[in-house]
Design a protein around this motif. Structure first.
Motif, PDB file in Angstrom:
ATOM      1  N   MET A 131       0.860  -1.180   0.000  1.00 59.84           N
ATOM      2  CA  MET A 131       0.000   0.000   0.000  1.00 59.84           C
ATOM      3  C   MET A 131       0.897   1.231   0.000  1.00 59.84           C
ATOM      4  N   THR A 132       1.287   1.653  -1.186  1.00 57.94           N
ATOM      5  CA  THR A 132       2.239   2.754  -1.304  1.00 57.94           C
ATOM      6  C   THR A 132       1.838   3.689  -2.435  1.00 57.94           C
ATOM      7  N   HIS A 133       2.373   4.900  -2.374  1.00 56.82           N
ATOM      8  CA  HIS A 133       2.091   5.879  -3.421  1.00 56.82           C
ATOM      9  C   HIS A 133       3.308   6.775  -3.604  1.00 56.82           C
ATOM     10  N   MET A 134       3.292   7.595  -4.639  1.00 61.32           N
ATOM     11  CA  MET A 134       4.389   8.495  -5.020  1.00 61.32           C
ATOM     12  C   MET A 134       5.632   7.692  -5.423  1.00 61.32           C
ATOM     13  N   ILE A 135       6.798   7.877  -4.746  1.00 59.09           N
ATOM     14  CA  ILE A 135       8.033   7.263  -5.227  1.00 59.09           C
ATOM     15  C   ILE A 135       8.682   6.342  -4.202  1.00 59.09           C
ATOM     16  N   MET A 136       8.859   6.805  -2.977  1.00 63.05           N
ATOM     17  CA  MET A 136       9.653   6.046  -2.011  1.00 63.05           C
ATOM     18  C   MET A 136       9.108   4.634  -1.798  1.00 63.05           C
ATOM     19  N   GLY A 137       7.814   4.530  -1.509  1.00 58.61           N
ATOM     20  CA  GLY A 137       7.214   3.218  -1.300  1.00 58.61           C
ATOM     21  C   GLY A 137       7.155   2.389  -2.571  1.00 58.61           C
ATOM     22  N   PRO A 138       6.628   2.932  -3.669  1.00 56.60           N
ATOM     23  CA  PRO A 138       6.581   2.160  -4.913  1.00 56.60           C
ATOM     24  C   PRO A 138       7.953   1.682  -5.391  1.00 56.60           C
ATOM     25  N   SER A 139       8.992   2.516  -5.246  1.00 56.97           N
ATOM     26  CA  SER A 139      10.310   2.079  -5.707  1.00 56.97           C
ATOM     27  C   SER A 139      10.793   0.888  -4.887  1.00 56.97           C
ATOM     28  N   SER A 140      10.478   0.868  -3.599  1.00 55.08           N
ATOM     29  CA  SER A 140      10.891  -0.247  -2.756  1.00 55.08           C
ATOM     30  C   SER A 140      10.269  -1.552  -3.244  1.00 55.08           C
TER      31      SER A 140
ATOM     32  N   PHE B 220       8.193   3.491 -11.356  1.00 55.19           N
ATOM     33  CA  PHE B 220       8.364   2.814 -10.076  1.00 55.19           C
ATOM     34  C   PHE B 220       7.277   1.787  -9.755  1.00 55.19           C
ATOM     35  N   ASN B 221       6.417   1.502 -10.707  1.00 53.92           N
ATOM     36  CA  ASN B 221       5.404   0.469 -10.482  1.00 53.92           C
ATOM     37  C   ASN B 221       5.474  -0.633 -11.529  1.00 53.92           C
ATOM     38  N   ARG B 222       6.649  -0.771 -12.134  1.00 53.82           N
ATOM     39  CA  ARG B 222       6.845  -1.845 -13.100  1.00 53.82           C
ATOM     40  C   ARG B 222       6.909  -3.195 -12.385  1.00 53.82           C
ATOM     41  N   GLY B 223       6.369  -4.202 -13.060  1.00 52.06           N
ATOM     42  CA  GLY B 223       6.525  -5.563 -12.569  1.00 52.06           C
ATOM     43  C   GLY B 223       5.623  -5.961 -11.423  1.00 52.06           C
TER      44      GLY B 223
ATOM     45  N   PRO C 165      11.296 -10.646 -14.077  1.00 45.36           N
ATOM     46  CA  PRO C 165      10.343 -11.583 -14.683  1.00 45.36           C
ATOM     47  C   PRO C 165       9.236 -10.906 -15.485  1.00 45.36           C
ATOM     48  N   GLY C 166       8.948  -9.652 -15.198  1.00 47.86           N
ATOM     49  CA  GLY C 166       7.915  -8.918 -15.938  1.00 47.86           C
ATOM     50  C   GLY C 166       7.966  -7.473 -15.527  1.00 47.86           C
ATOM     51  N   VAL C 167       7.932  -6.554 -16.476  1.00 44.50           N
ATOM     52  CA  VAL C 167       8.143  -5.148 -16.130  1.00 44.50           C
ATOM     53  C   VAL C 167       7.041  -4.233 -16.670  1.00 44.50           C
ATOM     54  N   ASP C 168       5.907  -4.807 -17.044  1.00 43.52           N
ATOM     55  CA  ASP C 168       4.798  -3.975 -17.498  1.00 43.52           C
ATOM     56  C   ASP C 168       4.111  -3.320 -16.295  1.00 43.52           C
ATOM     57  N   VAL C 169       3.351  -2.270 -16.570  1.00 43.80           N
ATOM     58  CA  VAL C 169       2.605  -1.559 -15.532  1.00 43.80           C
ATOM     59  C   VAL C 169       1.139  -1.981 -15.613  1.00 43.80           C
TER      60      VAL C 169
END
Length: 380
Positions: free
Chosen positions: A1-10, A46-49, A344-348
């Motif tokens: 449950m993340t938004h913007m950059i810091m959480g999604p990149s993790s 930052f939300n690939r895969g 393994p997969g990098v689509d959004v």
């Protein structure tokens, strides 16, 4: 449950390493999806895969579906305010009590302490820690040209998750890890802090820095193209002087030691600048590369799509947006056994694209799924 950059990149870093990452979004989708301008690249990058599940957490059905997901999860990543999470009954201690083996990774503005409840942004912590002061000239603090703190904070979050998972193999317990954006930025300016602690004097901002090297500057070639050139060892100083036809500097009695060369920058740099200006760009970079001189053209980010090293195998990953448009973005910056890491997969995913599949695998009925998504209607 993340938004913007810091959480999604993790989450993205873990997905690229092979984890199944399920992004939980509100019924209308993560608001970051709709950003424009400089925020346009946030969500696609930052939300690939990941998989996407939409839940209405204002409903009992949505909360129950989230707990059904947590029952199967190794890790829960969140970057919401502590108070918001507690109101939802999702505070780390509460979750760990209910799921003893769960790793809860909280990505926050600050670690526990006087500032723990403050709202933070990348730019906020750059101003607070002195990063912006060190980047701009005196009196003009300037954020660096990237969301580097958010991205590096996400990386530390993933690093902590891996450490906690490894520890769980030993103690069998889940753990709550917390990563601070402020503390991340503090680490980035640590070298300047330590210089002050050792010497008792502050380093000036980077545009006015005291140089430790004789040549470490931007010059212009014959075509007017900018190029950064450095000479950071005695051997590089000798090589650079010879390459640029300035061998007479090697015998100059004023330039016989490293400190002599540094102290003479005020009059030697114009000499180097004039010598570089007589050289063609392509010829010069070929000479520098062959001789091992540190150099770099001054590029814009968009020019990276034409860089031969970026275009090597594994340098860019091809992804696809939900609407079908494809785009290229970098992968992880390391190799394993001399091979790039192949995600393994990098689509959004589209918002909620995987809701039915994921929740049905957990045993929820179509009616329960509809209620959890906020699209159904409870029947009395």
């Amino acid at each position: 449950m993340t938004h913007m950059i810091m959480g999604p990149s993790s989450g993205m870093f873990l997905a690229f390493l092979g984890a199944e990452v399920i992004k939980v979004e509100p019924p209308e989708g993560d608001k970051t999806r709709d950003l424009t301008g400089m925020g346009r690249g946030f969500f696609p990058t930052f939300n690939r895969g990941k998989k996407s599940v939409t839940l209405d957490l204002k409903t009992d059905a949505g909360v129950e579906a989230l707990h059904a997901l947590l029952e199967t999860a190794d890790v829960f990543i969140e970057n919401f305010r502590d108070q918001s999470l507690a109101r939802m009954g999702m505070a780390p201690d509460t979750l760990r009590e209910r799921y003893p083996g769960l790793i809860v990774s909280s990505l926050k503005g600050f670690l526990k302490g006087p500032y723990e409840n403050r709202t933070a942004l990348d730019e906020v912590v750059q101003m607070m820690t002195g990063m912006a002061y060190m980047t701009g000239p005196t009196g003009r603090p300037l954020r660096i040209g990237s969301s580097a703190n958010d991205i590096m904070g996400g990386l530390f979050g993933a690093f902590a998750v891996l450490a906690a998972l490894y520890q769980r193999r030993t103690d069998g317990q889940g753990h709550a890890v917390r990563t601070g954006l402020f503390e991340n930025c503090l680490l980035l300016v640590a070298q300047h802090m330590v210089q002050f602690d050792i010497e008792g004097r502050e380093a000036p901002p980077m545009p006015e820095r005291e140089f430790s090297w004789a040549v470490y500057d931007i010059f212009e070639t014959r075509e007017g193209r900018q190029i950064f050139v450095g000479a950071v060892t005695e051997g590089q100083w000798v090589t650079l002087c010879n390459l640029l036809g300035l061998s007479h500097l090697l015998n100059d009695p004023r330039l016989q030691t490293r400190m002599d060369q540094i102290d003479a920058r005020h009059w030697t740099l114009p000499v180097f600048a004039e010598a570089v200006r007589t050289q063609g760009f392509d010829d010069l970079i070929a000479k520098f590369e062959d001789a091992g001189i540190p150099f770099s053209p001054i590029h814009r980010p968009a020019e990276m799509y034409d860089d031969p090293h970026v275009l090597r195998e594994g340098g860019l990953l091809m992804s696809r947006l939900p609407e079908g448009q494809s785009y290229r973005a970098p992968g992880l910056p390391f190799e394993v056994d001399q091979q790039p890491v192949v995600a393994p997969g990098v689509d959004v995913p589209a918002a909620g694209a995987d809701t039915e599949t994921v929740l049905r695998a957990l045993g929820l009925s179509d009616a329960q799924i509809a209620l959890a998504r906020g699209t159904g209607r409870a029947v009395a």
